[in-house]
Design an enzyme around this catalytic site. Structure first.
Site, PDB file in Angstrom:
ATOM      1  N   GLY A  13       1.356   6.434  -3.473  1.00 12.68           N
ATOM      2  CA  GLY A  13       2.345   6.715  -2.443  1.00 12.68           C
ATOM      3  C   GLY A  13       1.853   7.606  -1.314  1.00 12.68           C
ATOM      4  N   ASN A  15       0.960   6.525   1.592  1.00  9.77           N
ATOM      5  CA  ASN A  15       1.644   6.014   2.794  1.00  9.77           C
ATOM      6  C   ASN A  15       3.094   6.472   2.824  1.00  9.77           C
ATOM      7  OD1 ASN A  15       0.026   4.176   4.672  1.00  9.77           O
ATOM      8  ND2 ASN A  15      -0.636   3.476   2.643  1.00  9.77           N
ATOM      9  N   ASN A 105       5.314  -4.683   5.703  1.00  9.76           N
ATOM     10  CA  ASN A 105       4.265  -4.371   4.719  1.00  9.76           C
ATOM     11  C   ASN A 105       3.031  -3.883   5.459  1.00  9.76           C
ATOM     12  OD1 ASN A 105       2.965  -4.296   2.139  1.00  9.76           O
ATOM     13  ND2 ASN A 105       1.886  -6.179   2.676  1.00  9.76           N
ATOM     14  N   HIS A 107      -1.184  -3.777   5.075  1.00  5.40           N
ATOM     15  CA  HIS A 107      -2.280  -4.398   4.333  1.00  5.40           C
ATOM     16  C   HIS A 107      -3.598  -3.781   4.804  1.00  5.40           C
ATOM     17  CE1 HIS A 107      -4.123  -7.551   1.942  1.00  5.40           C
ATOM     18  NE2 HIS A 107      -5.000  -7.695   2.914  1.00  5.40           N
ATOM     19  N   ASP A 148       1.457 -11.940   2.330  1.00  5.04           N
ATOM     20  CA  ASP A 148       0.616 -11.580   3.480  1.00  5.04           C
ATOM     21  C   ASP A 148       0.619 -12.596   4.618  1.00  5.04           C
ATOM     22  OD1 ASP A 148      -0.137  -9.293   2.094  1.00  5.04           O
ATOM     23  OD2 ASP A 148      -1.893 -10.252   1.200  1.00  5.04           O
ATOM     24  N   GLU A 177      -4.217   3.942   8.109  1.00  6.40           N
ATOM     25  CA  GLU A 177      -2.893   3.519   7.628  1.00  6.40           C
ATOM     26  C   GLU A 177      -1.871   4.631   7.836  1.00  6.40           C
ATOM     27  OE1 GLU A 177      -2.614   1.595   3.798  1.00  6.40           O
ATOM     28  OE2 GLU A 177      -4.730   1.153   3.789  1.00  6.40           O
TER      29      GLU A 177
HETATM   30  C1  GRF Z   1      -2.702   0.929   0.808  1.00 10.82           C
HETATM   31  O1  GRF Z   1      -4.064   0.697   1.008  1.00 10.82           O
HETATM   32  C2  GRF Z   1      -1.875  -0.187   1.402  1.00 10.82           C
HETATM   33  O2  GRF Z   1      -2.451  -0.776   2.524  1.00 10.82           O
HETATM   34  C3  GRF Z   1      -1.825  -1.185   0.288  1.00 10.82           C
HETATM   35  O3  GRF Z   1      -1.757  -0.407  -0.890  1.00 10.82           O
HETATM   36  C4  GRF Z   1      -2.332   0.874  -0.668  1.00 10.82           C
HETATM   37  C5  GRF Z   1      -1.287   1.879  -1.055  1.00 10.82           C
HETATM   38  O4  GRF Z   1      -1.759   3.180  -1.087  1.00 10.82           O
HETATM   39  N1  GRF Z   1      -0.740  -2.117   0.478  1.00 10.82           N
HETATM   40  P1  GRF Z   1      -0.741   4.381  -1.272  1.00 10.82           P
HETATM   41  O5  GRF Z   1       0.044   4.144  -2.563  1.00 10.82           O
HETATM   42  O6  GRF Z   1       0.168   4.420  -0.084  1.00 10.82           O
HETATM   43  O7  GRF Z   1      -1.607   5.593  -1.384  1.00 10.82           O
END
Ligand code: GRF
Length: 230
Positions: A13, A15, A105, A107, A148, A177
């Site tokens: 988590g 992100n 989403n 990616h 995707d 990200e």
């Molecule tokens: C990220 O690399 C995202 O792009 C992918 O899964 C990963 C999640 O990482 N979909 P986190 O759980 O947010 O650290």
């Protein structure tokens, strides 16, 4: 008005944390964190932020039951925009239909390359390195019924450097990200609030402007210079 969003996360988590830290509270607020895994660290982050959390296990459970629990949790929190942040399961079709055009989403590569079923986590970065690609990146896209394949809203390139392992490359991509996702989620929330379609959101990286003549030559030179290594 602030748009209530629901974040789906299966793992660490980071992100999700970037969204907690960087979303403009006047634009969007996280109203729900939903996970398929009771041990997901994302749950700790939700607790720390005082945000409602829901656990909806998916493995070996009937699809309609899973979809029903997700829909109840999303409705209960008044969620208008769903944000997948490291959610490794397919979102049930019923949920995709009800929040159609309102599920994002992220990616960790430049779609449509290196995407699809089984392409997540280190598998993505491994494939990029094995292909000998010099550029990878981050894609934010709308979610539809296929993995995707939904409309791309934003992309940002990241260099692949000599000697990169999937872990090293993942860390470089993840930094981008954490900057890109809050910006695009904010743009999507603003569009929703203004009654516009999220599919019309487009976020271009500065390098993409080079060909369009919208960046002055000195800036192009600096950007290109930074990207050349070795
Ligand atoms: C990220 O690399 C995202 O792009 C992918 O899964 C990963 C999640 O990482 N979909 P986190 O759980 O947010 O650290």
């Amino acid at each position: 008005m602030t748009v209530p969003i629901g974040v789906f996360a299966s793992g660490g988590g980071t992100n999700l944390q970037a969204l907690f830290d960087r979303l403009d509270p006047d634009v969007a607020r996280i109203a729900l964190v939903l996970t398929d895994r009771p041990q997901a660290h994302a749950l700790e982050r939700a607790r720390a932020a005082g945000v409602r959390a829901a656990v909806v296990p998916i493995a070996n459970r009937p699809g309609d039951v899973v979809a029903g629990e997700m829909i109840d949790a999303l409705r209960g929190a008044g969620v208008r925009l769903v944000v997948l942040a490291g959610f490794v399961r397919k979102v049930p079709d019923d949920v995709v239909r009800r929040w159609s055009g309102r599920i994002l989403n992220i990616h960790p590569a430049l779609l449509p390359s290196y995407g699809g079923k089984g392409m997540y986590g280190h598998h993505v970065h491994q494939a990029v390195i094995e292909a000998g690609a010099l550029v990878t990146g981050v894609t934010v896209h709308l979610v539809d019924e296929e993995y995707d394949r939904g409309r791309i809203l934003a992309q940002w390139p990241v260099p692949v450097l000599a000697g990169d392992t999937p872990e090293v490359l993942a860390a470089r991509v993840l930094k981008v990200e954490h900057l890109l996702y809050p910006a695009v989620v904010g743009a999507a929330a603003r569009a929703l609030d203004a009654g516009r379609e999220i599919r019309d959101v487009a976020w271009h990286p500065p390098v993409a402007f080079a060909g369009a003549g919208e960046v002055d030559p000195a800036t192009i030179e600096a950007l290109v210079g930074e990207g050349i290594t070795g």
